[in-house]
Design an enzyme around this catalytic site. Structure first.
Site, PDB file in Angstrom:
ATOM      1  N   ARG A   1       0.818  -1.216   0.000  1.00  0.00           N
ATOM      2  CA  ARG A   1       0.000   0.000   0.000  1.00  0.00           C
ATOM      3  C   ARG A   1       0.857   1.274   0.000  1.00  0.00           C
ATOM      4  O   ARG A   1       0.499   2.277   0.598  1.00  0.00           O
ATOM      5  CB  ARG A   1      -0.969   0.016   1.192  1.00  0.00           C
ATOM      6  CG  ARG A   1      -1.924  -1.163   1.229  1.00  0.00           C
ATOM      7  CD  ARG A   1      -2.829  -1.209  -0.004  1.00  0.00           C
ATOM      8  NE  ARG A   1      -3.658  -2.409   0.021  1.00  0.00           N
ATOM      9  CZ  ARG A   1      -3.348  -3.543  -0.615  1.00  0.00           C
ATOM     10  NH1 ARG A   1      -2.245  -3.637  -1.325  1.00  0.00           N
ATOM     11  NH2 ARG A   1      -4.160  -4.587  -0.544  1.00  0.00           N
TER      12      ARG A   1
ATOM     13  N   GLU B   1      -5.381   3.536   6.626  1.00  0.00           N
ATOM     14  CA  GLU B   1      -5.172   3.460   5.182  1.00  0.00           C
ATOM     15  C   GLU B   1      -5.852   4.644   4.512  1.00  0.00           C
ATOM     16  O   GLU B   1      -5.441   5.100   3.453  1.00  0.00           O
ATOM     17  CB  GLU B   1      -5.733   2.139   4.632  1.00  0.00           C
ATOM     18  CG  GLU B   1      -5.377   1.877   3.184  1.00  0.00           C
ATOM     19  CD  GLU B   1      -5.687   0.442   2.772  1.00  0.00           C
ATOM     20  OE1 GLU B   1      -6.457   0.265   1.827  1.00  0.00           O
ATOM     21  OE2 GLU B   1      -5.148  -0.487   3.401  1.00  0.00           O
TER      22      GLU B   1
ATOM     23  N   SER C   1     -11.222  -0.451   2.936  1.00  0.00           N
ATOM     24  CA  SER C   1     -10.513  -0.839   4.155  1.00  0.00           C
ATOM     25  C   SER C   1      -9.990   0.413   4.849  1.00  0.00           C
ATOM     26  O   SER C   1      -9.243   1.186   4.251  1.00  0.00           O
ATOM     27  CB  SER C   1      -9.346  -1.770   3.828  1.00  0.00           C
ATOM     28  OG  SER C   1      -9.819  -2.984   3.288  1.00  0.00           O
TER      29      SER C   1
END
Length: 305
Positions: free
Chosen positions: A168, A296, A223
């Protein structure tokens, strides 16, 4: 700049999958990398802060909005084309504003394998590169061969191997975190042909699994937390007794379907409500397990503190 069109006081809630957030003081949707560069130069002249917005699927925009220029990389930069190479593989060129799901579906239509996971990701192609989006074992880095981006001075084209992809994260995310400019304009990907029926079956299976396990019918940013090394965020949250938890009746809630998602039921919660709940989850999980979750979701604008 009249040819680009800069709007004032544009509500951003409709541009965010969380369906909350205040207005952008200035807002523009460029069509080319050159227009992106011109907008940045104008912002520098006017001393405006700049925020790059894609599909709004991985950000939480402050209730105060953004007191500067929001440059939305969207439908005006959504090129999509293919070229068959001599070795039988296919090169796909995609604009940063293109829906990543559309990119995945296009690969499926061409019987290309490797991008099946992209069909269910709600962000833009630019956002997918920025955070090395992935799911079900696949990642954006797996097929990227070139990325075009504006670095604050010029448009650069670099190989996928130079993008410093990690979990990520990417070179572009790292540059952004250092206060440097990195606006993704598009990418090239090379994929191999496969069996159309098998590819379609895999896409259908991943879509069914996503629908069964994720709250896709409720506003969220996907998420909410990164996966901590050696753990799963949703499991830690559930073990802390927070699955389905809400601090109040604002609409902000830890999803009862998937504890890794903070959702905005009915789109009634303010960004501050969502942020308070996220902060509570982080502290409660840390208290319970000793693991500090990392967001995130990116925070945009002023949240105080």
């Amino acid at each position: 700049m009249a040819d680009i069109g800069i709007l004032e006081n544009v509500p951003l809630a409709g541009y965010s999958t969380f369906r909350c957030g205040g207005p952008a003081r200035y807002f523009a949707e460029p069509a080319t990398g050159d227009e992106v560069a011109r907008l940045f130069r104008l912002a520098a002249e006017q001393d405006w802060d700049v925020f790059i917005l894609g599909n709004g699927s991985n950000c939480l925009i402050s209730d105060e909005g953004f007191d500067g220029l929001v440059i939305r990389i969207g439908k005006n930069m959504s090129e999509l084309k293919s070229e068959e190479l001599e070795d039988g593989r296919v090169k796909i060129t995609a604009g940063a504003g293109l829906s990543y799901a559309r990119f995945g579906n296009y690969c499926t239509e061409l019987s290309l394998t490797g991008a099946e996971f992209a069909c269910g990701i709600p962000g833009s192609c630019g956002g997918a590169v920025f955070m090395n989006a992935g799911a079900y074992g696949g990642e954006t880095k797996d097929f990227l061969t070139k990325v075009s981006y504006w670095d604050g001075y010029e448009i650069r084209n670099i190989d996928g191997s130079q993008c410093e992809f990690g979990y990520r994260t990417s070179l572009f995310e790292k540059l952004n975190s250092e206060g440097k400019t990195a606006v993704i304009l598009g990418f090239e990907a090379i994929l191999s042909k496969g069996n159309k029926d098998e590819i379609t079956a895999k896409v259908d299976d991943l879509r069914a699994r996503r629908t069964a396990s994720q709250p896709l019918d409720v506003p969220s940013a996907g998420s909410t937390f990164k996966r901590p090394e050696g753990f799963f965020a949703a499991k830690l949250i559930e073990d802390a007794g927070l699955k389905g938890f809400a601090l109040d009746d604002s609409g902000a809630q830890v999803s009862p379907k998937h504890a890794g998602f903070v959702v905005n039921n009915g789109g009634t919660a303010k960004a501050s409500d969502v942020k308070r709940l996220i902060d509570y989850v982080v502290e409660k999980v840390y208290e319970d397990s000793g693991v500090r979750l990392e967001k995130e979701v990116r925070l945009v604008g002023n949240f105080g503190g």
